[in-house]
Design a protein around this motif. Structure first.
Motif, PDB file in Angstrom:
ATOM      1  N   VAL A 199     -41.784  16.017   3.016  1.00 53.52           N
ATOM      2  CA  VAL A 199     -41.712  15.218   4.339  1.00 53.52           C
ATOM      3  C   VAL A 199     -40.966  14.205   4.118  1.00 53.52           C
ATOM      4  N   ASN A 200     -39.862  13.529   4.643  1.00 51.06           N
ATOM      5  CA  ASN A 200     -39.139  12.371   4.590  1.00 51.06           C
ATOM      6  C   ASN A 200     -38.279  12.175   5.750  1.00 51.06           C
ATOM      7  N   GLU A 201     -38.074  10.789   6.200  1.00 53.30           N
ATOM      8  CA  GLU A 201     -37.183  10.503   7.284  1.00 53.30           C
ATOM      9  C   GLU A 201     -36.016  10.913   6.990  1.00 53.30           C
ATOM     10  N   GLY A 202     -35.374  10.878   6.044  1.00 55.54           N
ATOM     11  CA  GLY A 202     -34.027  11.059   5.611  1.00 55.54           C
ATOM     12  C   GLY A 202     -33.032   9.875   5.873  1.00 55.54           C
ATOM     13  N   TYR A 228     -34.732  -0.626  10.836  1.00 48.66           N
ATOM     14  CA  TYR A 228     -34.245   0.740  10.332  1.00 48.66           C
ATOM     15  C   TYR A 228     -35.002   1.651  11.357  1.00 48.66           C
ATOM     16  N   TYR A 229     -34.110   2.600  11.699  1.00 48.97           N
ATOM     17  CA  TYR A 229     -34.489   3.831  12.485  1.00 48.97           C
ATOM     18  C   TYR A 229     -34.073   5.211  11.931  1.00 48.97           C
ATOM     19  N   TRP A 230     -34.864   6.234  12.356  1.00 49.86           N
ATOM     20  CA  TRP A 230     -34.712   7.677  11.891  1.00 49.86           C
ATOM     21  C   TRP A 230     -34.656   8.434  13.211  1.00 49.86           C
ATOM     22  N   PHE A 231     -34.128   9.692  13.115  1.00 53.31           N
ATOM     23  CA  PHE A 231     -34.012  10.675  14.252  1.00 53.31           C
ATOM     24  C   PHE A 231     -33.089   9.961  15.338  1.00 53.31           C
ATOM     25  N   ASP A 232     -32.000   9.915  14.976  1.00 53.92           N
ATOM     26  CA  ASP A 232     -31.085   9.524  16.014  1.00 53.92           C
ATOM     27  C   ASP A 232     -31.259   8.021  16.516  1.00 53.92           C
ATOM     28  N   GLY A 233     -32.064   6.990  15.709  1.00 58.50           N
ATOM     29  CA  GLY A 233     -32.102   5.941  16.172  1.00 58.50           C
ATOM     30  C   GLY A 233     -33.209   5.498  17.332  1.00 58.50           C
ATOM     31  N   ARG A 234     -34.039   6.758  17.415  1.00 62.43           N
ATOM     32  CA  ARG A 234     -35.422   6.559  18.309  1.00 62.43           C
ATOM     33  C   ARG A 234     -36.543   6.205  17.835  1.00 62.43           C
ATOM     34  N   GLU A 290     -23.636   8.666   5.375  1.00 62.38           N
ATOM     35  CA  GLU A 290     -24.777   7.647   5.633  1.00 62.38           C
ATOM     36  C   GLU A 290     -25.002   7.046   4.247  1.00 62.38           C
ATOM     37  N   CYS A 291     -25.742   5.702   4.612  1.00 62.71           N
ATOM     38  CA  CYS A 291     -25.850   4.805   3.446  1.00 62.71           C
ATOM     39  C   CYS A 291     -27.291   4.220   3.050  1.00 62.71           C
ATOM     40  N   CYS A 292     -28.341   4.564   3.943  1.00 66.67           N
ATOM     41  CA  CYS A 292     -29.514   4.120   3.761  1.00 66.67           C
ATOM     42  C   CYS A 292     -30.444   5.473   3.946  1.00 66.67           C
ATOM     43  N   TRP A 293     -31.459   5.510   3.150  1.00 65.73           N
ATOM     44  CA  TRP A 293     -32.212   6.682   2.952  1.00 65.73           C
ATOM     45  C   TRP A 293     -33.805   6.078   2.846  1.00 65.73           C
ATOM     46  N   ALA A 294     -34.731   6.863   3.522  1.00 64.04           N
ATOM     47  CA  ALA A 294     -36.094   6.524   3.171  1.00 64.04           C
ATOM     48  C   ALA A 294     -36.418   7.264   1.690  1.00 64.04           C
ATOM     49  N   VAL A 295     -37.643   6.605   1.214  1.00 63.42           N
ATOM     50  CA  VAL A 295     -37.737   6.920  -0.325  1.00 63.42           C
ATOM     51  C   VAL A 295     -38.547   8.050  -0.116  1.00 63.42           C
ATOM     52  N   TYR A 296     -38.995   8.698  -1.251  1.00 63.36           N
ATOM     53  CA  TYR A 296     -39.628   9.714  -1.359  1.00 63.36           C
ATOM     54  C   TYR A 296     -41.082   8.768  -2.122  1.00 63.36           C
ATOM     55  N   THR A 297     -42.289   9.271  -2.063  1.00 64.04           N
ATOM     56  CA  THR A 297     -43.387   8.490  -2.594  1.00 64.04           C
ATOM     57  C   THR A 297     -43.679   9.106  -4.145  1.00 64.04           C
ATOM     58  N   LYS A 298     -44.086   8.245  -4.896  1.00 66.52           N
ATOM     59  CA  LYS A 298     -44.633   8.942  -6.397  1.00 66.52           C
ATOM     60  C   LYS A 298     -45.471  10.114  -6.080  1.00 66.52           C
ATOM     61  N   GLU A 299     -46.433   9.994  -5.079  1.00 67.11           N
ATOM     62  CA  GLU A 299     -47.138  11.193  -4.920  1.00 67.11           C
ATOM     63  C   GLU A 299     -46.606  12.366  -4.641  1.00 67.11           C
ATOM     64  N   ARG A 358     -41.887   0.977   3.429  1.00 67.50           N
ATOM     65  CA  ARG A 358     -41.460  -0.267   2.904  1.00 67.50           C
ATOM     66  C   ARG A 358     -40.332  -0.263   2.055  1.00 67.50           C
ATOM     67  N   THR A 359     -39.754   0.795   1.441  1.00 72.64           N
ATOM     68  CA  THR A 359     -38.584   0.700   0.750  1.00 72.64           C
ATOM     69  C   THR A 359     -37.481   1.592   1.200  1.00 72.64           C
ATOM     70  N   ILE A 360     -36.260   0.985   1.085  1.00 71.97           N
ATOM     71  CA  ILE A 360     -35.232   1.610   1.634  1.00 71.97           C
ATOM     72  C   ILE A 360     -34.074   2.083   0.334  1.00 71.97           C
ATOM     73  N   TYR A 361     -33.353   3.132   0.092  1.00 69.76           N
ATOM     74  CA  TYR A 361     -32.810   3.492  -0.924  1.00 69.76           C
ATOM     75  C   TYR A 361     -31.454   3.440  -0.392  1.00 69.76           C
ATOM     76  N   LEU A 362     -30.424   2.574  -1.023  1.00 72.57           N
ATOM     77  CA  LEU A 362     -29.172   2.364  -0.759  1.00 72.57           C
ATOM     78  C   LEU A 362     -27.912   2.970  -1.452  1.00 72.57           C
ATOM     79  N   GLU A 363     -27.621   4.278  -0.928  1.00 68.34           N
ATOM     80  CA  GLU A 363     -26.416   5.121  -1.517  1.00 68.34           C
ATOM     81  C   GLU A 363     -25.626   5.576  -0.545  1.00 68.34           C
ATOM     82  N   PRO A 364     -24.497   5.278  -0.672  1.00 67.77           N
ATOM     83  CA  PRO A 364     -23.605   6.048   0.217  1.00 67.77           C
ATOM     84  C   PRO A 364     -23.287   7.712  -0.111  1.00 67.77           C
TER      85      PRO A 364
END
Length: 155
Positions: free
Chosen positions: A36-39, A48-54, A70-79, A60-66
């Motif tokens: 499960v991840n917003e991508g 920040y928005y996901w799914f076509d900006g809707r 795309e350049c911004c990514w939803a993180v995966y939890t430690k769990e 809480r955290t954004i991973y920034l990597e082009p």
């Protein structure tokens, strides 16, 4: 995101989880794991928005990597990471899968013949899962360390 693992498909069947463009052979000889991840995320007016900006991203955290336009990514939890390691360890022992993890974020056709662990993005150039927010090198180290141990149960 809490690390729960669900089996949604009976093992005696197979699915086009790599994609219908792939051969039946490649889909039948692989196991699909969805996390499960917003991508990819889009910034609009400081949010920040996901799914076509809707849908607004509430993480809480954004991973920034082009990567892949795309350049911004939803993180995966430690769990989630822990659960994927447990699940992969279990499946590796059960199905005699080697602890060979593809750690790059590239698509290569020869990866379809890889024996070990590959990501969706390695098998199709149009996929962004898993994203660079998932540390594949750390995952590989933990899988290789974990693969020396025998799992007792999945639960």
């Amino acid at each position: 995101k809490d690390g729960s693992i669900y089996q949604l498909f009976d093992e005696s069947y197979w699915a086009y989880h790599i994609g219908k463009g792939s051969t039946i052979y490649h889909n039948q000889r692989s196991i699909g794991i969805e996390i499960v991840n917003e991508g990819p995320l889009t910034r609009i007016n400081g949010e920040y928005y996901w799914f076509d900006g809707r849908a607004r991203y509430n993480g809480r955290t954004i991973y920034l990597e082009p990567w892949r336009n795309e350049c911004c990514w939803a993180v995966y939890t430690k769990e989630q990471v822990r659960a994927v390691i447990v699940l992969c360890k279990f499946l590796m022992v059960k199905h005699n899968i080697p602890a060979n993890v593809i750690t790059d974020y590239q698509y290569k056709e020869e990866y379809l013949m890889h024996r070990g662990i590959a990501s969706h993005h390695n098998l199709r150039p149009d996929k962004t899962d898993i994203s660079p927010a998932f540390n594949l090198k750390d995952f590989e180290e933990r899988i290789q360390c974990q693969s020396k141990l025998k799992p007792r149960t999945l639960a």
